[in-house]
Design a protein around this motif. Structure first.
Motif, PDB file in Angstrom:
ATOM      1  N   SER A 151      -7.564   7.331 -16.625  1.00 36.34           N
ATOM      2  CA  SER A 151      -6.026   7.078 -16.375  1.00 36.34           C
ATOM      3  C   SER A 151      -5.727   7.627 -14.940  1.00 36.34           C
ATOM      4  CB  SER A 151      -5.582   8.035 -17.382  1.00 36.34           C
ATOM      5  OG  SER A 151      -4.926   9.377 -16.873  1.00 36.34           O
ATOM      6  N   PHE A 152      -6.627   8.575 -14.309  1.00 34.65           N
ATOM      7  CA  PHE A 152      -6.499   8.488 -12.984  1.00 34.65           C
ATOM      8  C   PHE A 152      -6.700   7.466 -12.300  1.00 34.65           C
ATOM      9  CE2 PHE A 152      -6.227  13.022 -14.045  1.00 34.65           C
ATOM     10  CZ  PHE A 152      -4.976  13.346 -13.449  1.00 34.65           C
ATOM     11  N   ASP A 153      -7.722   6.431 -12.642  1.00 31.07           N
ATOM     12  CA  ASP A 153      -8.331   5.531 -11.768  1.00 31.07           C
ATOM     13  C   ASP A 153      -7.077   4.304 -11.923  1.00 31.07           C
ATOM     14  OD1 ASP A 153     -10.407   6.615 -11.208  1.00 31.07           O
ATOM     15  OD2 ASP A 153     -11.709   5.329 -12.635  1.00 31.07           O
ATOM     16  N   ARG A 154      -6.592   4.282 -13.337  1.00 32.29           N
ATOM     17  CA  ARG A 154      -5.069   3.328 -13.378  1.00 32.29           C
ATOM     18  C   ARG A 154      -4.122   3.458 -12.426  1.00 32.29           C
ATOM     19  NH1 ARG A 154      -6.797   3.657 -18.865  1.00 32.29           N
ATOM     20  NH2 ARG A 154      -5.012   4.970 -19.258  1.00 32.29           N
ATOM     21  N   LEU A 155      -3.945   4.763 -12.493  1.00 33.36           N
ATOM     22  CA  LEU A 155      -2.844   5.140 -11.534  1.00 33.36           C
ATOM     23  C   LEU A 155      -2.900   4.981 -10.232  1.00 33.36           C
ATOM     24  CD1 LEU A 155       0.114   6.877 -11.484  1.00 33.36           C
ATOM     25  CD2 LEU A 155      -1.352   8.911 -11.092  1.00 33.36           C
ATOM     26  N   GLU A 156      -4.344   5.346  -9.779  1.00 29.33           N
ATOM     27  CA  GLU A 156      -4.611   4.930  -8.248  1.00 29.33           C
ATOM     28  C   GLU A 156      -4.389   3.421  -8.033  1.00 29.33           C
ATOM     29  OE1 GLU A 156      -8.057   6.834  -5.390  1.00 29.33           O
ATOM     30  OE2 GLU A 156      -8.475   6.404  -7.540  1.00 29.33           O
ATOM     31  N   THR A 157      -5.133   2.641  -8.858  1.00 27.46           N
ATOM     32  CA  THR A 157      -5.064   1.205  -8.737  1.00 27.46           C
ATOM     33  C   THR A 157      -3.484   0.657  -8.641  1.00 27.46           C
ATOM     34  OG1 THR A 157      -7.034   1.039 -10.033  1.00 27.46           O
ATOM     35  CG2 THR A 157      -5.637  -1.030  -9.666  1.00 27.46           C
ATOM     36  N   TYR A 158      -2.768   1.218  -9.746  1.00 25.15           N
ATOM     37  CA  TYR A 158      -1.425   0.786  -9.637  1.00 25.15           C
ATOM     38  C   TYR A 158      -0.604   1.098  -8.279  1.00 25.15           C
ATOM     39  CZ  TYR A 158       3.595   1.418 -10.599  1.00 25.15           C
ATOM     40  OH  TYR A 158       4.945   1.212 -10.639  1.00 25.15           O
ATOM     41  N   LEU A 159      -1.007   2.585  -7.962  1.00 25.89           N
ATOM     42  CA  LEU A 159      -0.332   2.855  -6.505  1.00 25.89           C
ATOM     43  C   LEU A 159      -0.984   2.022  -5.300  1.00 25.89           C
ATOM     44  CD1 LEU A 159      -0.393   6.799  -7.025  1.00 25.89           C
ATOM     45  CD2 LEU A 159       1.572   5.137  -7.187  1.00 25.89           C
ATOM     46  N   SER A 160      -2.122   2.002  -5.276  1.00 29.54           N
ATOM     47  CA  SER A 160      -2.465   1.083  -4.193  1.00 29.54           C
ATOM     48  C   SER A 160      -2.096  -0.399  -4.157  1.00 29.54           C
ATOM     49  CB  SER A 160      -4.217   1.112  -3.878  1.00 29.54           C
ATOM     50  OG  SER A 160      -4.789   0.227  -5.089  1.00 29.54           O
ATOM     51  N   GLU A 161      -1.790  -0.990  -5.400  1.00 31.24           N
ATOM     52  CA  GLU A 161      -1.194  -2.224  -5.489  1.00 31.24           C
ATOM     53  C   GLU A 161       0.074  -2.295  -4.967  1.00 31.24           C
ATOM     54  OE1 GLU A 161      -3.778  -4.176  -9.518  1.00 31.24           O
ATOM     55  OE2 GLU A 161      -1.552  -3.432  -9.652  1.00 31.24           O
ATOM     56  N   LEU A 162       0.921  -1.264  -5.226  1.00 31.36           N
ATOM     57  CA  LEU A 162       2.252  -0.942  -4.937  1.00 31.36           C
ATOM     58  C   LEU A 162       2.320  -1.045  -3.479  1.00 31.36           C
ATOM     59  CD1 LEU A 162       4.918  -0.390  -6.815  1.00 31.36           C
ATOM     60  CD2 LEU A 162       4.771   2.060  -6.152  1.00 31.36           C
ATOM     61  N   GLN A 163       1.382  -0.355  -2.879  1.00 32.79           N
ATOM     62  CA  GLN A 163       1.458   0.036  -1.410  1.00 32.79           C
ATOM     63  C   GLN A 163       1.031  -1.260  -0.635  1.00 32.79           C
ATOM     64  OE1 GLN A 163      -1.629   2.885  -0.082  1.00 32.79           O
ATOM     65  NE2 GLN A 163      -0.256   3.922   0.866  1.00 32.79           N
ATOM     66  N   MET A 164       0.257  -1.909  -1.245  1.00 30.93           N
ATOM     67  CA  MET A 164      -0.213  -3.386  -0.631  1.00 30.93           C
ATOM     68  C   MET A 164       0.970  -4.310  -0.657  1.00 30.93           C
ATOM     69  SD  MET A 164      -3.677  -4.648  -1.336  1.00 30.93           S
ATOM     70  CE  MET A 164      -3.634  -5.742  -2.644  1.00 30.93           C
ATOM     71  N   LYS A 165       1.774  -4.177  -1.701  1.00 34.69           N
ATOM     72  CA  LYS A 165       2.878  -5.087  -2.040  1.00 34.69           C
ATOM     73  C   LYS A 165       4.106  -4.547  -0.892  1.00 34.69           C
ATOM     74  CE  LYS A 165       4.991  -6.377  -6.687  1.00 34.69           C
ATOM     75  NZ  LYS A 165       4.957  -5.796  -7.845  1.00 34.69           N
ATOM     76  N   GLU A 166       4.238  -3.263  -0.862  1.00 37.76           N
ATOM     77  CA  GLU A 166       5.279  -3.097  -0.002  1.00 37.76           C
ATOM     78  C   GLU A 166       4.970  -2.943   1.496  1.00 37.76           C
ATOM     79  OE1 GLU A 166       6.050   1.147  -0.624  1.00 37.76           O
ATOM     80  OE2 GLU A 166       7.548   0.576  -2.166  1.00 37.76           O
ATOM     81  N   SER A 167       3.650  -3.195   1.804  1.00 35.45           N
ATOM     82  CA  SER A 167       3.439  -3.265   3.272  1.00 35.45           C
ATOM     83  C   SER A 167       3.372  -4.729   3.461  1.00 35.45           C
ATOM     84  CB  SER A 167       2.064  -3.002   3.595  1.00 35.45           C
ATOM     85  OG  SER A 167       0.797  -3.769   3.187  1.00 35.45           O
ATOM     86  N   LYS A 168       3.368  -5.659   2.560  1.00 35.42           N
ATOM     87  CA  LYS A 168       3.498  -7.030   2.702  1.00 35.42           C
ATOM     88  C   LYS A 168       5.008  -7.350   2.964  1.00 35.42           C
ATOM     89  CE  LYS A 168      -0.187  -9.413   0.038  1.00 35.42           C
ATOM     90  NZ  LYS A 168      -0.428 -10.049  -1.230  1.00 35.42           N
ATOM     91  N   ASN A 169       5.899  -6.781   2.120  1.00 37.13           N
ATOM     92  CA  ASN A 169       7.084  -6.905   2.250  1.00 37.13           C
ATOM     93  C   ASN A 169       7.643  -6.469   3.602  1.00 37.13           C
ATOM     94  OD1 ASN A 169       7.636  -7.902  -0.194  1.00 37.13           O
ATOM     95  ND2 ASN A 169       8.022  -6.043  -1.110  1.00 37.13           N
TER      96      ASN A 169
END
Lengths: 118, 118
Positions: free
Chosen positions: A94-112
């Motif tokens: 469950s922490f792995d899923r959270l980490e994946t989610y957060l790094s995806e979010l971060q990647m998206k935001e840095s692209k934006n």
């Protein structure tokens, strides 16, 4: 029905005062008066918590009627940890899923962010 | 007073039926009917246990009013383990003392055994 040992252990731990008493006893034996000192509660209220801890096998109490110093008995905590460890793969996943989610979010935001700069 | 999170977690675990429900959910999502099957108790009694687990954040429940499948949420168990691990030195010391005592006892008995043989 008498509760099973593991239920007794978990029930004894389900109270912040009782956990604080165990933390104090980790420093060494103590009498009811010594244990009651940091808490805004009466001696009898602390004595009641001690009975719950004693019933769960988490403290041993001296025989001297006047003092009855309490001593930490940590062995039942091992069974609690052993039970909980069975669920480690689940909280790690469950922490792995959270980490994946957060790094995806971060990647998206840095692209934006880059898009906005252009 | 609302209980703190750790107290809620330990209280939720202080019941063999609730621990069995978590063990079942470790195999995958399940509805109340599916969860109730192995227990000699009514659906409402199981539903009450599910509310305790949900309040402790140990299960997530689906939105579909009819089914509301429950899902294991193991993250609060990590905090419980983290708290318990603080006491590991104490239970290890206590097992060490037991081992020392037992090996002393064994040594004594084997000495007595040899004496008797002569």
């Amino acid at each position: 029905m008498t509760p099973d040992r593991l239920s007794l252990t978990f029930a004894a731990l389900a109270d912040p005062t009782r956990r604080a008493i165990l933390a104090r006893l980790a420093l060494g034996k103590a009498t009811v008066t010594e244990l009651a000192k940091p808490f805004p509660m009466s001696g009898p209220a602390v004595a009641k918590h001690l009975r719950v801890l004693e019933r769960a096998g988490l403290i041993l109490r001296g025989r001297e009627a006047q003092w009855r110093p309490s001593e930490l008995e940590a062995r039942p905590l091992k069974d609690a940890v052993d039970w909980l460890e069975g669920y480690r793969p689940f909280w790690e996943a469950s922490f792995d899923r959270l980490e994946t989610y957060l790094s995806e979010l971060q990647m998206k935001e840095s692209k934006n962010g880059r898009r906005k700069k252009r």
